[in-house]
Scaffold this motif. Structure first.
Motif: not given
Length: 246
Positions: A110-113, A238-242, A218-219, A164-167
């Motif tokens: 599972r990968v999420s932003a 996902m990084a681009a989304r955040a 995103g997820l 702070v945004n993270y992946v």
């Protein structure tokens, strides 16, 4: 442009939909695509920035749409200063859920932003309605730490600062479970072997939901172990989304 057309990989542009062509189960939620969301759970009222979201469509092709039928428990669709769209869960009673027709067995990637807005020990970022022994991501022990759990207390990682945004990259696979932030090294360990009969965004089971307070950009969750190249592409997506540069 917030809307999306075909979600398969085209002209060399990666889409998470391509990870599901082998038939693996899972979900892909993409708040940047306004066409996938509605203000009510039955999908009849179009989503709008600043309004609640009662349904988000699964773009994996598996039909695992996440819903919330109680208006007061719907997350709010918001847009940040860079124009990026996300779901905001209030940490009080907001959550959404998709129940799978068949439980998804491990390995699960599972990968999420995500951006944590506040941190409260034990609060859920991702969980399930089916009790404690299911693949979960939650805030644990010391401020800014997050941890995996799928029947055992699994890998923990620090440094996920609030605001702070993270992946976030998870692998739920028993002794080979792992958890990483952005493109950093993984924390590894045994998170247990529990399957996922459902996914709850921002909450655990009904007896102790512990809803988290965070932004979800995103997820993507899939019932197989991604290879390194697939993981890198999904992380970058996902990084681009955040608005994160990896």
């Amino acid at each position: 442009m917030l809307g999306c057309g075909l979600q398969l990989r085209q002209r060399g542009v990666f889409s998470p939909r391509s990870l599901f062509v082998s038939g693996a189960p899972g979900v892909w939620y993409d708040p940047a695509d306004l066409s996938t969301m509605s203000q009510n759970s039955n999908g009849t009222l179009a989503a709008a920035i600043g309004s609640p979201v009662g349904r988000i469509r699964d773009k994996s092709g598996r039909g695992n749409h996440a819903v919330q039928s109680v208006a007061a428990s719907c997350p709010i669709l918001r847009q940040d200063s860079g124009g990026r769209v996300y779901l905001e869960f209030d940490g009080v009673d907001d959550w959404m859920e998709a129940v799978f027709g068949t439980a998804i067995s491990q390995p699960i990637d599972r990968v999420s932003a995500i951006r944590q807005i506040t941190w409260v020990d034990g609060d859920r970022l991702i969980g399930s309605s089916a009790g404690e022994g299911v693949p979960a991501l939650y805030q644990r022990t010391v401020a800014d730490q997050v941890r995996l759990f799928a029947g055992a207390v699994g890998p923990i990682t620090s440094g996920m600062a609030s605001g702070v945004n993270y992946v976030v990259t998870e692998r739920h696979h028993g002794l080979n479970s792992r958890l990483g932030l952005n493109s950093g090294a993984y924390a590894t360990g045994d998170a247990g072997t529990g399957a996922a009969p459902s996914i709850r965004l921002a909450a655990a089971h009904d007896a102790s939901p512990r809803p988290g307070n965070f932004r979800l950009y995103g997820l993507c969750m899939i019932g197989r172990a991604l290879n390194d190249a697939e993981t890198r592409r999904l992380r970058r997506f996902m990084a681009a989304r955040a608005g994160i540069i990896l």
